[in-house]
Design an enzyme around this catalytic site. Sequence first.
Site, PDB file in Angstrom:
ATOM      1  N   HIS A 173       0.658  -0.905   0.014  1.00 24.29           N
ATOM      2  CA  HIS A 173      -0.033   0.042   0.080  1.00 24.29           C
ATOM      3  C   HIS A 173       0.842   1.294   0.022  1.00 24.29           C
ATOM      4  O   HIS A 173       2.110   1.070   0.368  1.00 24.29           O
ATOM      5  CB  HIS A 173      -0.889   0.101   1.207  1.00 24.29           C
ATOM      6  CG  HIS A 173      -1.876  -0.767   1.257  1.00 24.29           C
ATOM      7  ND1 HIS A 173      -3.344  -0.863   2.118  1.00 24.29           N
ATOM      8  CD2 HIS A 173      -2.391  -2.040   0.394  1.00 24.29           C
ATOM      9  CE1 HIS A 173      -3.956  -1.954   1.832  1.00 24.29           C
ATOM     10  NE2 HIS A 173      -3.503  -2.340   0.638  1.00 24.29           N
ATOM     11  N   CYS A 214      -2.186  -0.209   7.606  1.00 28.20           N
ATOM     12  CA  CYS A 214      -1.742   0.917   7.449  1.00 28.20           C
ATOM     13  C   CYS A 214      -1.739   2.018   8.576  1.00 28.20           C
ATOM     14  O   CYS A 214      -0.537   2.320   9.089  1.00 28.20           O
ATOM     15  CB  CYS A 214      -1.913   1.599   6.400  1.00 28.20           C
ATOM     16  SG  CYS A 214      -1.536   0.766   4.748  1.00 28.20           S
ATOM     17  N   CYS A 226      -5.908   1.903   5.895  1.00 27.39           N
ATOM     18  CA  CYS A 226      -6.682   0.567   6.138  1.00 27.39           C
ATOM     19  C   CYS A 226      -6.242   0.045   7.555  1.00 27.39           C
ATOM     20  O   CYS A 226      -5.121   0.846   8.150  1.00 27.39           O
ATOM     21  CB  CYS A 226      -6.445  -0.297   5.073  1.00 27.39           C
ATOM     22  SG  CYS A 226      -4.891  -0.862   5.223  1.00 27.39           S
ATOM     23  N   GLU A 237       0.951   3.909   2.042  1.00 29.39           N
ATOM     24  CA  GLU A 237       1.416   4.172   3.061  1.00 29.39           C
ATOM     25  C   GLU A 237       2.855   3.510   3.526  1.00 29.39           C
ATOM     26  O   GLU A 237       3.811   3.949   4.248  1.00 29.39           O
ATOM     27  CB  GLU A 237       0.433   4.185   4.267  1.00 29.39           C
ATOM     28  CG  GLU A 237      -0.812   4.989   4.143  1.00 29.39           C
ATOM     29  CD  GLU A 237      -1.728   4.157   3.517  1.00 29.39           C
ATOM     30  OE1 GLU A 237      -1.784   3.423   2.509  1.00 29.39           O
ATOM     31  OE2 GLU A 237      -3.211   4.333   4.028  1.00 29.39           O
TER      32      GLU A 237
HETATM   33 ZN   LIG Z   1      -3.287   0.408   3.855  1.00 32.84          ZN
END
Ligand SMILES: [Zn+2]
Length: 153
Positions: free
Chosen positions: A53, A86, A83, A55
């Site tokens: 992801h 993260c 999410c 992040e």
């Molecule tokens: Zn994430």
Amino acid sequence: MTEQETYMAQALALAREAAAAGEVPVGCVIVRGGEIVGRGRNRREEKQSTASHAEMEAIAMANETVGSWRLDDCTLYVTLEPCPMCAGAILNARIPRVYYGARDRAMGACGGVLNLYMEPFALTPALVGGILADECRAVLESFFRSIRADKLP
Ligand SMILES: [Zn+2]
């Protein structure tokens, strides 16, 4: 533009880069003392990696730039609400301030589904959502529209 919008615009540029590469468009920058020390965008398809992801990529780069796992003097900007993975990495990196753009009602751990930062962890990052939210949402919507258009017979 406010300072927050200026940095979010940088994250948005990374999200657009992700869209151009066929990835769900999410971008992230990490700022320390007025300088961007980490940049990331979604690379899940490219790497076939669940953890890739925006992040996570930005945190890894910031770790390298700063030379520390501890990012307690940094601010994170991300185009989509983090999410659970993260949001957890942000806690582990000790990042004290998080700004996000669009809300994520499907996977969001900063208010969209639940708010991890309301729980009694040792650290409570300051959280502000809705920075350039319309632009951040538009990038996602146009990406998913184009995917659906591709799938039409
Ligand atoms: Zn994430």
